[in-house]
Design an enzyme around this catalytic site. Sequence first.
Site, PDB file in Angstrom:
ATOM      1  N   ASN A  76      16.392   0.971  -4.569  1.00 12.27           N
ATOM      2  CA  ASN A  76      15.802   2.039  -5.452  1.00 12.27           C
ATOM      3  C   ASN A  76      15.874   2.257  -6.995  1.00 12.27           C
ATOM      4  O   ASN A  76      17.137   2.210  -7.550  1.00 12.27           O
ATOM      5  CB  ASN A  76      16.805   3.239  -4.933  1.00 12.27           C
ATOM      6  N   CYS A  90      16.047  10.693  -8.342  1.00 11.87           N
ATOM      7  CA  CYS A  90      14.620  10.331  -7.482  1.00 11.87           C
ATOM      8  C   CYS A  90      12.971  10.696  -7.893  1.00 11.87           C
ATOM      9  O   CYS A  90      12.647  10.809  -7.202  1.00 11.87           O
ATOM     10  CB  CYS A  90      15.561  10.135  -6.318  1.00 11.87           C
ATOM     11  N   HIS A 142       8.479   7.309  -2.188  1.00  6.06           N
ATOM     12  CA  HIS A 142       9.947   7.126  -3.514  1.00  6.06           C
ATOM     13  C   HIS A 142      11.152   6.494  -2.452  1.00  6.06           C
ATOM     14  O   HIS A 142      11.529   6.358  -0.550  1.00  6.06           O
ATOM     15  CB  HIS A 142      10.897   8.038  -3.071  1.00  6.06           C
TER      16      HIS A 142
END
Length: 332
Positions: free
Chosen positions: A286, A116, A256
């Site tokens: 996500n 990520c 994020h």
Amino acid sequence: MSIIHAAITGVGGYVPDYILTNQELETMVETSDEWITSRTGIKERRILKGENKGVSVMGIAAVKQMLSKTKTDPREIDLIIFATVTPDMPFPATANVVAAAVGAVNSFSFDIGAACSGFLFALETGARFIQSGIYKKVIVIGGDKMSSILDYKDRTTCIIFGDGAGCVLLEPTSEKVGVLDSILKSDGTGESYLNMKAGGSRIPATHESVAARQHFVYQEGAAVFKFAVTNTADVAAQIAERNQLTPETISWLVPHQANKRIIDATANRVGITEDKVMMNIAKYGNTTAGTIPLLLWDYEKQLKKGDNLILAAFGGGFTWVAVYVKWAYDYH
Ligand SMILES: CC(C)(COP(=O)(O)OP(=O)(O)OC[C@H]1O[C@@H](n2cnc3c(N)ncnc32)[C@H](O)[C@@H]1OP(=O)(O)O)[C@@H](O)C(=O)NCCC(=O)NCCS
């Protein structure tokens, strides 16, 4: 000689059409819209459907859009970096696939894997190539087809992730705008909490590895949450402080999109209110390396030259990162 800065001069993005809602997930695993919404902030995510479609499909669409918006000739691109943990294949690099598809015939290209945090690691890398003075146009892509590595029988992971990709163009400038500072961190002892066990050289694919569901994302959610919430907030606060940025002078936090609770904690720590926090977790979930460029893509029209952006991420590895960007252009 004046200092060369790496300015973001364009943004592109792509999300697939198919919308996987919390309601549909309720028919697949034992979960509820109420649980997912309250624990994560996610309502729906996009899924790339169809045979033989890898993450490159989304990266190519994002790059083509960005090239067209910025009226950039693909032959002028020097370098393409693709941050992803779901490359089309282990090799060649997916960045090479993109380069060929968009006509970037004079570029070289490679992938970066930092989960990520991947897009921000790649952004910093791309910026360094620009600052060398040798490379003039660098494309940085972040994207993942998480649906290809999710176990849709595991309610603790399949509800979180989705598919998508975004990209930026970096170009040199003598103005003090662009990627101005960064803090990049990794800690390999985090390996056991968040990983995909098989399919690499340690456990190559076998019937047994498939039967044991080792080709899917494995996550110990609560442990990851604890690391993520502290470390993301720490680096975001550190980068603000060392650049003398205050809640008043920070224009946007670009976090994020893993969990709305982590985003809220980071915003609190930096001292900014929700109206200055970019957020699209509710509609995309996500998308791993895709979240941050997709935020820039969604909010591009609201950004103004001179805006101070704090970008921050946390991911598998563990990896975590914060980048200070001064926005380089007004949307038109
Ligand atoms: C995954 C995550 C949303 C889970 O939320 P949580 O509050 O930590 O939940 P827990 O894992 O402690 O589980 C709490 C309970 O909910 C249950 N649960 C887990 N997933 C569920 C779901 N989709 N629906 C309903 N219940 C669920 C668990 O089984 C557990 O039940 P139990 O108490 O009976 O054992 C959260 O831990 C998280 O966001 N982690 C970090 C993710 C991240 O940042 N990743 C890094 C970047 S990719």
